[in-house]
Design a protein around this motif. Structure first.
Motif, PDB file in Angstrom:
ATOM      1  N   VAL A  41       0.847  -1.187   0.000  1.00  3.22           N
ATOM      2  CA  VAL A  41       0.000   0.000   0.000  1.00  3.22           C
ATOM      3  C   VAL A  41       0.887   1.243   0.000  1.00  3.22           C
ATOM      4  CG1 VAL A  41      -1.750   1.297   1.266  1.00  3.22           C
ATOM      5  CG2 VAL A  41      -1.827  -1.205   1.249  1.00  3.22           C
ATOM      6  N   LEU A  42       0.675   2.095  -0.970  1.00  2.52           N
ATOM      7  CA  LEU A  42       1.384   3.369  -1.054  1.00  2.52           C
ATOM      8  C   LEU A  42       0.397   4.486  -0.751  1.00  2.52           C
ATOM      9  CD1 LEU A  42       3.382   2.826  -4.378  1.00  2.52           C
ATOM     10  CD2 LEU A  42       4.136   2.398  -2.043  1.00  2.52           C
ATOM     11  N   ILE A  43       0.845   5.466  -0.002  1.00  4.16           N
ATOM     12  CA  ILE A  43      -0.007   6.595   0.358  1.00  4.16           C
ATOM     13  C   ILE A  43       0.570   7.842  -0.283  1.00  4.16           C
ATOM     14  CG2 ILE A  43      -0.907   7.988   2.258  1.00  4.16           C
ATOM     15  CD1 ILE A  43      -0.604   5.454   4.011  1.00  4.16           C
ATOM     16  N   GLY A  44      -0.256   8.570  -1.007  1.00  2.00           N
ATOM     17  CA  GLY A  44       0.215   9.788  -1.647  1.00  2.00           C
ATOM     18  C   GLY A  44      -0.905  10.508  -2.369  1.00  2.00           C
ATOM     19  N   LEU A  45      -0.603  11.698  -2.855  1.00  2.00           N
ATOM     20  CA  LEU A  45      -1.581  12.500  -3.585  1.00  2.00           C
ATOM     21  C   LEU A  45      -1.654  12.050  -5.039  1.00  2.00           C
ATOM     22  CD1 LEU A  45      -0.699  16.068  -2.299  1.00  2.00           C
ATOM     23  CD2 LEU A  45      -2.699  14.711  -1.720  1.00  2.00           C
ATOM     24  N   THR A  46      -2.866  11.914  -5.517  1.00  2.00           N
ATOM     25  CA  THR A  46      -3.052  11.601  -6.937  1.00  2.00           C
ATOM     26  C   THR A  46      -3.944  12.636  -7.611  1.00  2.00           C
ATOM     27  OG1 THR A  46      -4.918  10.146  -6.424  1.00  2.00           O
ATOM     28  CG2 THR A  46      -2.741   9.109  -6.617  1.00  2.00           C
ATOM     29  N   VAL A  47      -4.260  13.703  -6.910  1.00  2.00           N
ATOM     30  CA  VAL A  47      -5.128  14.731  -7.471  1.00  2.00           C
ATOM     31  C   VAL A  47      -4.396  15.441  -8.601  1.00  2.00           C
ATOM     32  CG1 VAL A  47      -4.423  16.488  -5.808  1.00  2.00           C
ATOM     33  CG2 VAL A  47      -6.635  16.675  -6.936  1.00  2.00           C
ATOM     34  N   GLU A  48      -5.110  15.668  -9.682  1.00  2.00           N
ATOM     35  CA  GLU A  48      -4.506  16.275 -10.862  1.00  2.00           C
ATOM     36  C   GLU A  48      -4.535  17.793 -10.724  1.00  2.00           C
ATOM     37  OE1 GLU A  48      -5.082  16.059 -15.697  1.00  2.00           O
ATOM     38  OE2 GLU A  48      -6.202  14.717 -14.413  1.00  2.00           O
ATOM     39  N   GLY A  49      -3.463  18.444 -11.155  1.00  2.00           N
ATOM     40  CA  GLY A  49      -3.455  19.897 -11.201  1.00  2.00           C
ATOM     41  C   GLY A  49      -2.640  20.583 -10.123  1.00  2.00           C
ATOM     42  N   LEU A  50      -2.181  19.861  -9.109  1.00  2.00           N
ATOM     43  CA  LEU A  50      -1.387  20.507  -8.068  1.00  2.00           C
ATOM     44  C   LEU A  50       0.030  20.794  -8.537  1.00  2.00           C
ATOM     45  CD1 LEU A  50      -2.389  18.744  -4.742  1.00  2.00           C
ATOM     46  CD2 LEU A  50      -3.094  20.958  -5.612  1.00  2.00           C
ATOM     47  N   ASP A  51       0.531  20.020  -9.486  1.00  2.00           N
ATOM     48  CA  ASP A  51       1.865  20.180 -10.070  1.00  2.00           C
ATOM     49  C   ASP A  51       3.001  20.076  -9.061  1.00  2.00           C
ATOM     50  OD1 ASP A  51       1.479  20.222 -12.732  1.00  2.00           O
ATOM     51  OD2 ASP A  51       1.603  22.387 -12.980  1.00  2.00           O
ATOM     52  N   ARG A  52       2.715  19.586  -7.868  1.00  2.00           N
ATOM     53  CA  ARG A  52       3.779  19.441  -6.880  1.00  2.00           C
ATOM     54  C   ARG A  52       4.487  18.100  -7.036  1.00  2.00           C
ATOM     55  NH1 ARG A  52       3.411  23.150  -2.383  1.00  2.00           N
ATOM     56  NH2 ARG A  52       1.622  24.468  -2.746  1.00  2.00           N
ATOM     57  N   ASP A  53       3.747  17.086  -7.379  1.00  2.00           N
ATOM     58  CA  ASP A  53       4.338  15.757  -7.529  1.00  2.00           C
ATOM     59  C   ASP A  53       3.727  15.069  -8.741  1.00  2.00           C
ATOM     60  OD1 ASP A  53       5.981  13.615  -6.939  1.00  2.00           O
ATOM     61  OD2 ASP A  53       4.577  12.722  -5.531  1.00  2.00           O
ATOM     62  N   GLU A  54       3.750  15.761  -9.862  1.00  2.00           N
ATOM     63  CA  GLU A  54       3.248  15.198 -11.112  1.00  2.00           C
ATOM     64  C   GLU A  54       4.369  15.253 -12.146  1.00  2.00           C
ATOM     65  OE1 GLU A  54      -1.458  15.986 -11.373  1.00  2.00           O
ATOM     66  OE2 GLU A  54      -0.206  17.694 -11.829  1.00  2.00           O
ATOM     67  N   TRP A  55       4.473  14.183 -12.942  1.00  2.00           N
ATOM     68  CA  TRP A  55       5.596  14.049 -13.844  1.00  2.00           C
ATOM     69  C   TRP A  55       5.139  13.517 -15.195  1.00  2.00           C
ATOM     70  CZ3 TRP A  55       9.768  16.075 -11.563  1.00  2.00           C
ATOM     71  CH2 TRP A  55       9.755  16.141 -10.182  1.00  2.00           C
ATOM     72  N   PHE A  56       5.854  13.921 -16.235  1.00  2.00           N
ATOM     73  CA  PHE A  56       5.581  13.376 -17.555  1.00  2.00           C
ATOM     74  C   PHE A  56       6.183  11.976 -17.646  1.00  2.00           C
ATOM     75  CE2 PHE A  56       5.296  17.949 -18.619  1.00  2.00           C
ATOM     76  CZ  PHE A  56       4.026  17.934 -19.168  1.00  2.00           C
ATOM     77  N   THR A  57       5.450  11.067 -18.237  1.00  2.00           N
ATOM     78  CA  THR A  57       5.884   9.688 -18.420  1.00  2.00           C
ATOM     79  C   THR A  57       5.642   9.320 -19.887  1.00  2.00           C
ATOM     80  OG1 THR A  57       3.718   8.682 -17.983  1.00  2.00           O
ATOM     81  CG2 THR A  57       5.127   9.139 -16.063  1.00  2.00           C
TER      82      THR A  57
END
Length: 172
Positions: free
Chosen positions: A76-92
């Protein structure tokens, strides 16, 4: 590697160990009683785009709408997945066609899956690539000698699915 130069194992490797699963690969070895880590970049094999792995919201878990049994024997991983915050979002690689970044926790899930299945992408040597191209050119030359005109082009077009299938199998 931290600021002091100490190499720490990747989070995904530590998550697998915490789950009692020994990662496959040659990222570490033991020598004279010490564990030595071989720092190296790993090319992840992404299982898919966003939402590839099951998501459970914290609210659903805290309100009892999701049984804790459904999380048993799982990493189980815990983290933010909300789109648009740009704090922990990356291009893949999956961002290209959909234009969506992937959350950091989903990238960690892909890394864990990569190490669990020992399916990291391995770079082909320049010599192997050269020999493959020479072989392909020779095969086309041979086909051109065996078949005249339209028969040559028909044969090549029929062989394209075979080449795609072999490429796909090599990526599995």
């Amino acid at each position: 590697m931290d600021d002091t130069g100490v190499v720490e194992p990747a989070f995904s490797l530590q998550a697998l160990r915490a789950a009692g699963i020994e990662p496959k690969g040659d990222f570490e070895f033991k020598s004279a009683g010490a564990t030595l880590y071989r720092p190296q970049a790993v090319r992840l094999r992404y299982a898919g785009g966003r939402q590839t792995f099951p998501h459970v919201s914290a609210a659903s878990l805290l309100e009892g709408r999701v049984s804790s049994q459904s999380l048993k024997d799982r990493i189980v991983l815990i983290g933010l997945t909300v789109e648009g915050l740009d704090r922990d979002e990356w291009f893949t690689p999956f961002s290209v066609d959909r234009g969506q970044k992937m959350s950091g926790v989903e990238i960690h899930a892909n890394a864990i899956e990569t190490f669990f299945a020992a399916r990291q992408i391995i770079e082909v040597s320049n010599l192997a690539m050269f020999l493959t191209l020479v072989g392909f050119a020779f095969a086309l030359w041979w086909l051109d000698r065996q078949f005249e005109g339209v028969a040559f082009y028909t044969t090549v077009v029929v062989l394209i699915p075979a080449v795609v299938t072999v490429s796909w199998l090599l990526l599995k």
